[in-house]
Design a protein around this motif. Structure first.
Motif, mmCIF file in Angstrom:
data_model
loop_
_atom_site.group_PDB
_atom_site.id
_atom_site.type_symbol
_atom_site.label_atom_id
_atom_site.label_comp_id
_atom_site.label_asym_id
_atom_site.label_seq_id
_atom_site.Cartn_x
_atom_site.Cartn_y
_atom_site.Cartn_z
ATOM 1 N N GLU A 4 0.810 -1.210 0.000
ATOM 2 C CA GLU A 4 0.000 0.000 0.000
ATOM 3 C C GLU A 4 0.851 1.270 0.000
ATOM 4 O O GLU A 4 1.957 1.296 0.553
ATOM 5 C CB GLU A 4 -0.925 0.016 1.224
ATOM 6 C CG GLU A 4 -1.943 -1.118 1.250
ATOM 7 C CD GLU A 4 -2.744 -1.144 2.542
ATOM 8 O OE1 GLU A 4 -3.643 -1.987 2.646
ATOM 9 O OE2 GLU A 4 -2.457 -0.321 3.442
ATOM 10 N N THR A 5 0.329 2.313 -0.602
ATOM 11 C CA THR A 5 0.954 3.633 -0.500
ATOM 12 C C THR A 5 0.801 4.129 0.940
ATOM 13 O O THR A 5 -0.283 4.037 1.513
ATOM 14 C CB THR A 5 0.274 4.627 -1.454
ATOM 15 O OG1 THR A 5 0.377 4.137 -2.788
ATOM 16 C CG2 THR A 5 0.917 6.008 -1.349
ATOM 17 N N PRO A 6 1.879 4.629 1.553
ATOM 18 C CA PRO A 6 1.795 5.073 2.955
ATOM 19 C C PRO A 6 0.709 6.125 3.172
ATOM 20 O O PRO A 6 0.577 7.067 2.401
ATOM 21 C CB PRO A 6 3.185 5.657 3.226
ATOM 22 C CG PRO A 6 4.073 4.991 2.237
ATOM 23 C CD PRO A 6 3.235 4.770 1.011
ATOM 24 N N ILE A 7 -0.068 5.920 4.235
ATOM 25 C CA ILE A 7 -1.129 6.849 4.627
ATOM 26 C C ILE A 7 -0.806 7.376 6.021
ATOM 27 O O ILE A 7 -0.362 6.621 6.892
ATOM 28 C CB ILE A 7 -2.501 6.151 4.635
ATOM 29 C CG1 ILE A 7 -2.883 5.686 3.230
ATOM 30 C CG2 ILE A 7 -3.584 7.082 5.198
ATOM 31 C CD1 ILE A 7 -4.118 4.804 3.203
ATOM 32 N N PHE A 8 -1.033 8.658 6.226
ATOM 33 C CA PHE A 8 -0.806 9.280 7.530
ATOM 34 C C PHE A 8 -2.126 9.885 7.995
ATOM 35 O O PHE A 8 -2.499 10.970 7.555
ATOM 36 C CB PHE A 8 0.287 10.353 7.441
ATOM 37 C CG PHE A 8 1.622 9.819 6.998
ATOM 38 C CD1 PHE A 8 2.589 9.468 7.924
ATOM 39 C CD2 PHE A 8 1.901 9.656 5.647
ATOM 40 C CE1 PHE A 8 3.822 8.967 7.523
ATOM 41 C CE2 PHE A 8 3.128 9.154 5.230
ATOM 42 C CZ PHE A 8 4.083 8.807 6.168
ATOM 43 N N THR A 9 -2.827 9.190 8.860
ATOM 44 C CA THR A 9 -4.146 9.638 9.316
ATOM 45 C C THR A 9 -4.004 10.730 10.375
ATOM 46 O O THR A 9 -3.525 10.471 11.488
ATOM 47 C CB THR A 9 -4.963 8.469 9.883
ATOM 48 O OG1 THR A 9 -5.178 7.500 8.848
ATOM 49 C CG2 THR A 9 -6.312 8.949 10.411
#
Length: 260
Positions: free
Chosen positions: A246-251
């Motif tokens: 997955e493409t990194p996600i920063f919530t």
């Protein structure tokens, strides 16, 4: 070291000392910052001091699955975080914290005394780990005790104190300790147990929103996938998600909560 990654732009030379913080790299790609809680805690504290220009900060990530030869030569099997202050290496968490407080310029200002706050945030992460490893019921609100009740206590405390941060309107070491753990709880409890921090905890969400605005948190925060990977590896959990692809996600978004 051969695998250095500078994470922080506060590196202008001058009369201020340069502090290097070596942190664990992502267990997914071995380069970006990983999800070690203590690494983020000290990263945040030092970033705040770099913003005040009392120090110059350099952050280096090290892939502990494939540590570079110079790291092995200098530190053998010592895992990060490692703090290097003017050529002196500090290797243990308690010693790093003490060094920031007593020896890093401006550090003493972060370490305020507040027994109520210290007691409030103590053991929160332990309750989270118990929750994700032992909890099986679908009745999340009821069975998530004591995690749910602990989050509720923090919410009630913040509502009563009515300050931007835990001890007042300026950040302290307690915020640098709590917020990384709240982020792990937010991401990990949802990933492994489909539990989300209730939107009714408006004071807690307001606190988290304040923290999300800070560069000290944004620059130090690991990707959601790295938090999930860290928890999975640490606790021996399973997930069906292919987080490695997955493409990194920063919530860092927060729900719209009504004023109570």
């Amino acid at each position: 070291m051969s695998d250095e990654v500078a994470e922080n732009g506060h590196s202008d030379n001058g009369d201020v000392p340069e502090i290097e913080l070596i942190i664990r790299a992502s267990t997914i790609d071995g380069r970006r910052k990983g999800a070690c809680l203590f690494c983020q805690e000290y990263f945040m504290e030092l970033y705040l001091l770099a913003e005040l220009k009392t120090i110059s900060l350099k952050v280096t990530t090290v892939d502990m699955q494939k540590p570079p030869p110079d790291f092995r030569t200098n530190f053998e099997a010592t895992p990060p975080p490692i703090l290097i202050d003017r050529g002196m290496a500090i290797l243990e968490n308690e010693k790093i914290e003490r060094h920031i407080m007593k020896n890093v310029p401006g550090g003493h200002n972060l370490f305020v005394q507040d027994k109520e706050v210290a007691t409030l945030i103590e053991n929160l992460y332990t309750k989270f780990k118990m929750y994700v490893t032992k909890f099986e019921s679908t009745d999340t609100k009821e069975a998530s005790q004591p995690l749910y009740s602990h989050l509720e206590r923090i919410n009630d405390f913040m509502a009563k104190r009515a300050t931007r941060f835990l001890t007042g309107d300026t950040m302290s070491c307690f915020d640098c300790e709590l917020m990384p753990r709240l982020q792990h709880i937010r991401i990990g409890a949802k990933a492994f147990r489909k539990f989300e921090i209730p939107t009714s905890f408006t004071a807690l969400w307001t606190y988290m929103a304040n923290m999300y605005e800070l560069e000290a948190f944004r620059q130090s925060c690991p990707a959601d996938q790295d938090i999930i990977s860290h928890i999975k590896n640490q606790l021996g959990l399973r997930t069906t998600a292919r987080i490695e692809l997955e493409t990194p996600i920063f919530t860092t978004s927060t729900p719209i909560v009504a004023e109570s």
